[in-house]
Design a protein around this motif. Structure first.
Motif, short mmCIF file in Angstrom:
data_model
loop_
_atom_site.label_atom_id
_atom_site.label_comp_id
_atom_site.label_asym_id
_atom_site.label_seq_id
_atom_site.Cartn_x
_atom_site.Cartn_y
_atom_site.Cartn_z
N GLY A 157 -13.30 41.46 53.29
CA GLY A 157 -12.29 41.99 52.51
C GLY A 157 -11.97 41.32 51.21
N HIS A 158 -12.65 40.19 50.90
CA HIS A 158 -12.52 39.51 49.71
C HIS A 158 -13.36 39.97 48.73
CE1 HIS A 158 -11.47 35.78 52.94
NE2 HIS A 158 -10.63 36.80 52.91
N GLY A 159 -14.82 40.15 48.96
CA GLY A 159 -15.81 40.53 48.03
C GLY A 159 -15.72 40.07 46.55
N ALA A 160 -15.73 41.06 45.68
CA ALA A 160 -15.69 40.51 44.48
C ALA A 160 -14.17 40.05 43.66
CB ALA A 160 -16.06 41.79 43.33
N ARG A 198 -13.36 50.46 52.19
CA ARG A 198 -13.03 49.64 50.83
C ARG A 198 -14.36 49.02 50.45
NH1 ARG A 198 -8.78 45.98 50.44
NH2 ARG A 198 -10.09 44.40 49.08
N SER A 199 -14.49 48.52 49.13
CA SER A 199 -15.57 48.06 48.91
C SER A 199 -15.37 46.57 48.02
CB SER A 199 -16.54 48.78 48.05
OG SER A 199 -15.77 49.12 46.80
N ASP A 200 -16.58 46.24 47.21
CA ASP A 200 -16.30 44.93 46.36
C ASP A 200 -15.11 45.18 45.38
OD1 ASP A 200 -17.85 42.66 47.23
OD2 ASP A 200 -19.58 43.79 47.24
N ALA A 229 -11.41 44.74 46.03
CA ALA A 229 -11.20 43.10 46.06
C ALA A 229 -10.97 42.58 44.55
CB ALA A 229 -12.09 42.23 46.86
N ALA A 230 -11.95 43.05 43.63
CA ALA A 230 -11.81 42.97 42.46
C ALA A 230 -10.60 43.25 41.55
CB ALA A 230 -13.14 43.33 41.49
N VAL A 231 -10.25 44.68 41.82
CA VAL A 231 -9.04 45.10 41.33
C VAL A 231 -7.72 44.40 41.68
CG1 VAL A 231 -7.61 47.23 40.86
CG2 VAL A 231 -10.03 47.46 40.69
N GLU A 232 -7.76 44.02 43.03
CA GLU A 232 -6.55 43.46 43.72
C GLU A 232 -6.30 42.02 43.16
OE1 GLU A 232 -6.67 46.05 47.78
OE2 GLU A 232 -7.46 43.93 47.72
N ALA A 233 -7.64 41.38 42.80
CA ALA A 233 -7.81 40.01 42.15
C ALA A 233 -7.27 40.12 40.61
CB ALA A 233 -9.02 39.17 42.43
N GLY A 234 -7.20 41.23 39.95
CA GLY A 234 -6.86 41.29 38.57
C GLY A 234 -7.92 41.67 37.73
N ALA A 235 -8.90 42.15 37.99
CA ALA A 235 -10.18 42.59 36.96
C ALA A 235 -9.53 43.67 36.31
CB ALA A 235 -11.33 43.11 37.80
N HIS A 236 -9.78 43.64 34.95
CA HIS A 236 -9.47 44.59 34.00
C HIS A 236 -10.43 45.54 33.58
CE1 HIS A 236 -6.48 45.94 31.09
NE2 HIS A 236 -6.87 45.70 30.17
N ALA A 237 -10.85 46.13 34.30
CA ALA A 237 -12.11 47.03 34.22
C ALA A 237 -11.93 48.36 34.92
CB ALA A 237 -13.52 46.08 34.81
N ARG A 238 -13.04 49.07 34.39
CA ARG A 238 -13.08 50.46 34.69
C ARG A 238 -14.05 50.19 36.13
NH1 ARG A 238 -11.40 53.79 31.11
NH2 ARG A 238 -11.42 53.38 29.19
N VAL A 239 -13.79 50.82 37.45
CA VAL A 239 -14.51 50.76 38.44
C VAL A 239 -15.09 52.09 38.97
CG1 VAL A 239 -13.39 48.42 38.95
CG2 VAL A 239 -12.46 50.73 39.71
N ALA A 240 -16.23 51.87 39.69
CA ALA A 240 -16.81 52.93 40.25
C ALA A 240 -17.50 52.51 41.32
CB ALA A 240 -17.52 53.90 39.47
N LEU A 241 -18.17 53.39 42.28
CA LEU A 241 -18.89 53.01 43.64
C LEU A 241 -20.06 53.95 43.75
CD1 LEU A 241 -19.36 51.55 46.31
CD2 LEU A 241 -17.62 53.25 47.26
#
Length: 397
Positions: free
Chosen positions: A234-237, A306-308, A311-323
């Motif tokens: 669950g920690h991932g990126a 759920r993916s990396d 974890a990135a978004v939950e940690a505050g990454a200010h970016a567009r995300v896709a999988l």
């Protein structure tokens, strides 16, 4: 400005297959990933791509683009896999397991394992068995026994029948237990193995990087590569991403199962998962890149996933995300994919790395004026057909 749509690149599919099998053969349950990260770092170095290692074990590398300012992008994969940990030394000389990651004891039954003790030169082999493993002893009770981690145990391949014997082998609570993958590539192109999630994704990313290096192609945008080691727990990126990253694409297993569109022989674009929908603009841009270059890509939505990037978004990454994914049948079980699907995924990664950001000018800064937001390059069909080209907010009213 419409993003550049470059032509496909030649892919070294022998390299992809070779790297994939080597990755699969390296045990790497979450929490014990030093060996596999060393391997990936060496593969990157062989391509002329330097990398650094974070305190928590994630590898960070990048392919430089032509711009020295503005926003970057990131491709994220993970090398950690599901596995187990010794929870208890049992009085009968066997081991009770605590699962690492989310997976069922149903698929652990019968797995050959390695138990890693604190003595680096001492690895004990064994096998996961149900408590009632002998049909000649338990008859029909073999079939009626339930499923759960409390109902399986590891039979070690040493002459021990008590706790003292286990301790004499150097085994203790907290030792890591790796499920051996037994990888096979069939003549028809299927790849059968445990831990395709996400080592097939890592192989695809490395092969895409090799394609760019071999062709002498510079990415349109600086591309960061983040290889994480705690995705399965669950920690991932959650750390390791550069603050200049405006787009994050995670590469991971796609779910092939009833009710899903994902296929083993195609790449998958996830539109949403158990955490929520992915970025509207980035997902449609990836779909357009695939469509314009004859990449076999299907769209899908995953429920228990759920993916990396979560974890990135939950940690505050200010970016567009896709999988992006490769279709895997029986995920977190007896997994199978196909080389064709990995080929399509790898080609799409090459194309994406050569293209510009969805909104290169807007996303150069973390925020901007609402009136200047350029909206999506491809809009839903109107009566006179689909709307192509960037539009402003006034076009949506």
């Amino acid at each position: 400005m419409t993003p550049n749509r470059p032509a496909p690149l030649p892919l070294d599919l022998d390299y992809l297959r070779h790297v994939l099998v080597e990755l699969l053969e390296i045990p790497s349950p979450s929490g014990r990933t030093d060996h596999v990260q060393q391997y990936v770092g060496e593969r990157l170095a062989a391509l002329g791509i330097p990398s650094t290692l974070t305190r928590r074990g994630a590898l960070s590398a990048y392919l430089p683009g032509p711009r020295t300012t503005g926003a970057d992008r990131a491709i994220v994969v993970h090398t950690d896999v599901i596995g187990g940990m010794v929870k208890r030394l049992k009085e009968n000389g066997r081991l009770e397991l605590q699962p690492i990651g989310t997976h069922s004891a149903r698929f652990a039954e019968g797995a050959h394992v390695r138990v890693f003790t604190d003595h680096l030169d001492q690895v004990v082999t064994g096998q996961v068995l149900p408590l009632k493993a002998s049909g000649h002893r338990y008859n029909d009770a073999v079939d009626s026994q339930g499923i759960g981690w409390e109902l399986v145990e590891v039979r070690v391949d040493e002459p021990v029948d008590d706790i003292a014997g286990l301790r004499a082998l150097g085994i203790d609570v907290g030792d890591f237990v790796a499920l051996l993958p037994n990888p096979q590539v069939t003549p028809s192109g299927y790849v059968k193995s445990r831990h395709l999630d996400d080592k097939a994704g890592v192989a695809a990313v490395l092969t895409a990087c090799k394609a760019l290096v071999d062709a002498g192609v510079t990415p349109a945008v600086t591309a960061h590569l983040l290889i994480t080691v705690t995705e399965e727990i669950g920690h991932g990126a959650s750390h390791g991403l550069d603050p200049d990253v405006a787009e994050i694409v995670s590469v991971d297993a796609a779910v092939v199962a009833p009710g899903q569109q994902s296929r083993e022989d195609a790449a998958t674009l996830a539109m949403g998962d158990g955490v929520g929908p992915f970025d509207y603009h980035l997902t449609r841009n990836l779909a357009a890149i695939a469509r314009e270059n004859d990449v076999d890509l299907v769209r899908d939505v995953f429920d228990n996933y759920r993916s990396d990037v979560a974890a990135a978004v939950e940690a505050g990454a200010h970016a567009r995300v896709a999988l992006l994914g490769f279709g895997v049948d029986a995920t977190h079980g007896h997994e199978r994919t196909h080389l064709d699907g990995l080929r399509h995924l790898t080609q799409l990664l090459c194309l994406y790395l050569q293209s510009d950001l969805v909104f290169p000018e807007w996303d150069a800064e973390p925020a901007g004026e609402l009136v200047n937001f350029p909206s999506l390059a491809v809009q839903p069909a109107q009566e006179d057909g689909p709307r192509e080209g960037p539009i402003g907010l006034h076009d949506l009213t």
